[in-house]
Structure formats: C-alpha cells, structure tokens
Design a protein around this motif. Sequence first.
Motif, short mmCIF file in Angstrom:
data_model
loop_
_atom_site.label_atom_id
_atom_site.label_comp_id
_atom_site.label_asym_id
_atom_site.label_seq_id
_atom_site.Cartn_x
_atom_site.Cartn_y
_atom_site.Cartn_z
N GLU A 17 0.83 -1.21 0.00
CA GLU A 17 0.00 0.00 0.00
C GLU A 17 0.87 1.27 0.00
OE1 GLU A 17 -2.57 1.84 3.45
OE2 GLU A 17 -3.64 0.16 2.52
N SER A 18 1.89 1.29 0.84
CA SER A 18 2.76 2.46 0.94
C SER A 18 3.60 2.64 -0.32
CB SER A 18 3.66 2.35 2.17
OG SER A 18 4.42 3.52 2.32
N PHE A 19 4.17 1.56 -0.84
CA PHE A 19 4.98 1.66 -2.05
C PHE A 19 4.15 2.20 -3.20
CE2 PHE A 19 7.54 -2.34 -0.59
CZ PHE A 19 8.17 -1.59 0.39
N LEU A 20 2.93 1.69 -3.35
CA LEU A 20 2.07 2.16 -4.44
C LEU A 20 1.64 3.61 -4.23
CD1 LEU A 20 -0.10 -1.03 -5.04
CD2 LEU A 20 1.78 -0.17 -6.47
N GLU A 21 1.27 3.94 -3.01
CA GLU A 21 0.83 5.31 -2.71
C GLU A 21 1.93 6.33 -3.02
OE1 GLU A 21 -0.26 8.10 1.15
OE2 GLU A 21 -0.49 5.92 1.32
N HIS A 22 3.19 5.98 -2.66
CA HIS A 22 4.30 6.91 -2.84
C HIS A 22 5.08 6.67 -4.14
CE1 HIS A 22 3.55 8.45 1.15
NE2 HIS A 22 3.62 7.22 1.64
N ARG A 23 4.57 5.74 -4.95
CA ARG A 23 5.18 5.42 -6.25
C ARG A 23 6.66 5.07 -6.12
NH1 ARG A 23 2.52 8.55 -11.01
NH2 ARG A 23 4.48 7.77 -11.83
N LEU A 24 6.93 4.11 -5.23
CA LEU A 24 8.30 3.69 -4.95
C LEU A 24 8.59 2.32 -5.55
CD1 LEU A 24 8.45 4.68 -1.17
CD2 LEU A 24 9.43 5.93 -3.12
N MET A 25 9.82 2.18 -6.05
CA MET A 25 10.32 0.89 -6.50
C MET A 25 11.32 0.39 -5.46
SD MET A 25 8.80 0.08 -9.31
CE MET A 25 9.76 -1.20 -10.08
N VAL A 26 11.33 -0.92 -5.24
CA VAL A 26 12.17 -1.55 -4.22
C VAL A 26 13.05 -2.62 -4.87
CG1 VAL A 26 12.08 -2.97 -2.13
CG2 VAL A 26 10.39 -1.18 -2.48
N ALA A 27 14.27 -2.76 -4.34
CA ALA A 27 15.17 -3.84 -4.76
C ALA A 27 15.83 -4.42 -3.51
CB ALA A 27 16.23 -3.31 -5.72
N THR A 28 16.23 -5.68 -3.61
CA THR A 28 16.84 -6.37 -2.47
C THR A 28 18.23 -6.90 -2.82
OG1 THR A 28 15.92 -8.53 -3.05
CG2 THR A 28 14.57 -7.11 -1.64
N ALA A 29 19.06 -7.01 -1.79
CA ALA A 29 20.36 -7.69 -1.88
C ALA A 29 20.41 -8.65 -0.70
CB ALA A 29 21.51 -6.69 -1.81
N GLU A 30 20.39 -9.93 -0.98
CA GLU A 30 20.23 -10.91 0.08
C GLU A 30 21.38 -11.91 0.12
OE1 GLU A 30 16.10 -12.33 0.64
OE2 GLU A 30 15.72 -11.28 -1.26
N SER A 31 21.88 -12.12 1.31
CA SER A 31 22.87 -13.16 1.54
C SER A 31 22.20 -14.27 2.35
CB SER A 31 24.10 -12.59 2.23
OG SER A 31 25.12 -13.55 2.30
N LEU A 32 22.11 -14.12 3.67
CA LEU A 32 21.62 -15.24 4.49
C LEU A 32 20.18 -15.63 4.19
CD1 LEU A 32 20.53 -14.64 8.09
CD2 LEU A 32 20.94 -12.70 6.63
N THR A 33 19.36 -14.74 3.65
CA THR A 33 17.97 -15.07 3.34
C THR A 33 17.82 -15.71 1.96
OG1 THR A 33 17.65 -12.78 2.66
CG2 THR A 33 16.89 -13.40 4.87
N GLY A 34 18.84 -15.66 1.13
CA GLY A 34 18.83 -16.37 -0.14
C GLY A 34 17.65 -16.09 -1.05
N GLY A 35 17.07 -14.92 -0.97
CA GLY A 35 15.95 -14.56 -1.83
C GLY A 35 14.59 -14.57 -1.15
N LEU A 36 14.54 -14.87 0.14
CA LEU A 36 13.24 -14.93 0.84
C LEU A 36 12.52 -13.58 0.86
CD1 LEU A 36 13.77 -17.16 4.02
CD2 LEU A 36 12.30 -17.60 2.06
N ILE A 37 13.27 -12.49 1.05
CA ILE A 37 12.62 -11.18 1.11
C ILE A 37 11.96 -10.89 -0.23
CG2 ILE A 37 12.97 -8.69 1.43
CD1 ILE A 37 15.47 -9.51 3.17
N SER A 38 12.71 -11.10 -1.31
CA SER A 38 12.13 -10.84 -2.63
C SER A 38 11.01 -11.82 -2.94
CB SER A 38 13.21 -10.88 -3.71
OG SER A 38 13.90 -12.10 -3.71
N ALA A 39 11.12 -13.05 -2.48
CA ALA A 39 10.04 -14.03 -2.71
C ALA A 39 8.76 -13.59 -2.02
CB ALA A 39 10.46 -15.41 -2.22
N TYR A 40 8.87 -13.10 -0.79
CA TYR A 40 7.68 -12.61 -0.10
C TYR A 40 7.10 -11.40 -0.81
CZ TYR A 40 7.68 -15.64 4.01
OH TYR A 40 7.57 -16.73 4.84
N LEU A 41 7.95 -10.45 -1.19
CA LEU A 41 7.45 -9.24 -1.86
C LEU A 41 6.77 -9.58 -3.18
CD1 LEU A 41 10.36 -6.78 -1.07
CD2 LEU A 41 7.98 -6.52 -0.33
N THR A 42 7.35 -10.49 -3.93
CA THR A 42 6.77 -10.83 -5.23
C THR A 42 5.62 -11.83 -5.14
OG1 THR A 42 8.46 -12.53 -5.64
CG2 THR A 42 8.90 -10.29 -6.49
#
Length: 186
Positions: A17-42
């Motif tokens: 909701e906040s990203f869309l409201e403020h027209r923000l794009m997000v990117a991740t750099a993951e080591s120990l999570t191996g892509g979990l943050i991006s998997a949840y976001l997507t």
Amino acid sequence: MTDLNGQIAELLLKCKESFLEHRLMVATAESLTGGLISAYLTSLPGSSEFFDRAFITYNNRAKHEMLEVSALTLENMSELSLGCVAEMAAGTIRRSHAHLSVAVSGVAGPSGGNDANPVGTVYVGFGVRGEGLYVNRCHFAGDRDGVRLNTVCEALKGLYTLSEGRIPAGYRVAHSFIPEAPNLHI
C-alpha cells in the motif's frame, strides 16, 4: 512461527500500500535469506508495480562482482559487518531503478558463528536514493528458519518505515547521500 508469519503477512500488505501510494520501487540484496525477502514481496499480486529486482549474493565474490562491495571491506570487516551491508545497499541502488533497497547478511546457523558474530547475528542495511544509507546489527534467537524469517520481518518493517519517510528505530546513518535516480521511465 505462526505469529511471525502473521506479522510478515500484515507487513507485506502495509508495504504494498505504501509503495504504491508513494510510487516507490524496491530492490533487495540478500545473503543469508537467499531470496526470501524478494520471494515474499513478489508473492503479492501486482508486485511488478513496486518491485524492481533482487540480487542474491550468497558469497563474497558475488557481493563484489554484482554490487561492487569493496574487496577491502570484505577482507578487513568481512561480510558480517555494517560496512558490508551498507555497500550492498548502495550497490543495489546503483544497479537498479529502485528508490529503496534492503541488504542483509548474517549467520543463520546452526553453525558458522563465532564470538564476534554468534549464530543469529544479522546485519541489515537500507538505501534511499537521493538520501542515504541506514544500518543496524540485530540478533535473532531461534533455529535457521526462525533467524531467516525474523530477518524478512525486520527488512519489511524497515522498508515500510522508510517508505513513510521515517528512519527505522535503532538504525544509524552509514552514509548521508546516494545519488538521485536516473531516468526511471522505461
């Protein structure tokens, strides 16, 4: 972990909701999570409106080659440092069209910890294009899955807080300026 999964689900909706409201794009750099943050976001429908890309940099070579983390930082501070996640967050901003980045590195366990960085130690860095870098050292109890899910939760909390124009509690400024966004019209 049910409570943690509920927190993550709630945070995901607030972030979207906040990203869309403020027209923000997000990117991740993951080591120990191996892509979990991006998997949840997507996992959210419509995530292409706010999610730009992910860098999974599980080893130091990847951190250096993909995100330009300095060899000196990796040698002198190691991947388990505030300096490393600050450079990861900055590299993510430089190599993406994102307004916000999150970078994580740490020791999920069950082995790999030491006196300076016991199992559960996680370093989190955020980048805000045109503003700065914010970093923190966290410690999460639990098994490998618990440490990784707590890291996802911490990343989402920070992204949400930054998307609302505030600095996450407990985070310090690592660098006060990141260049403005390039032409983001694709």
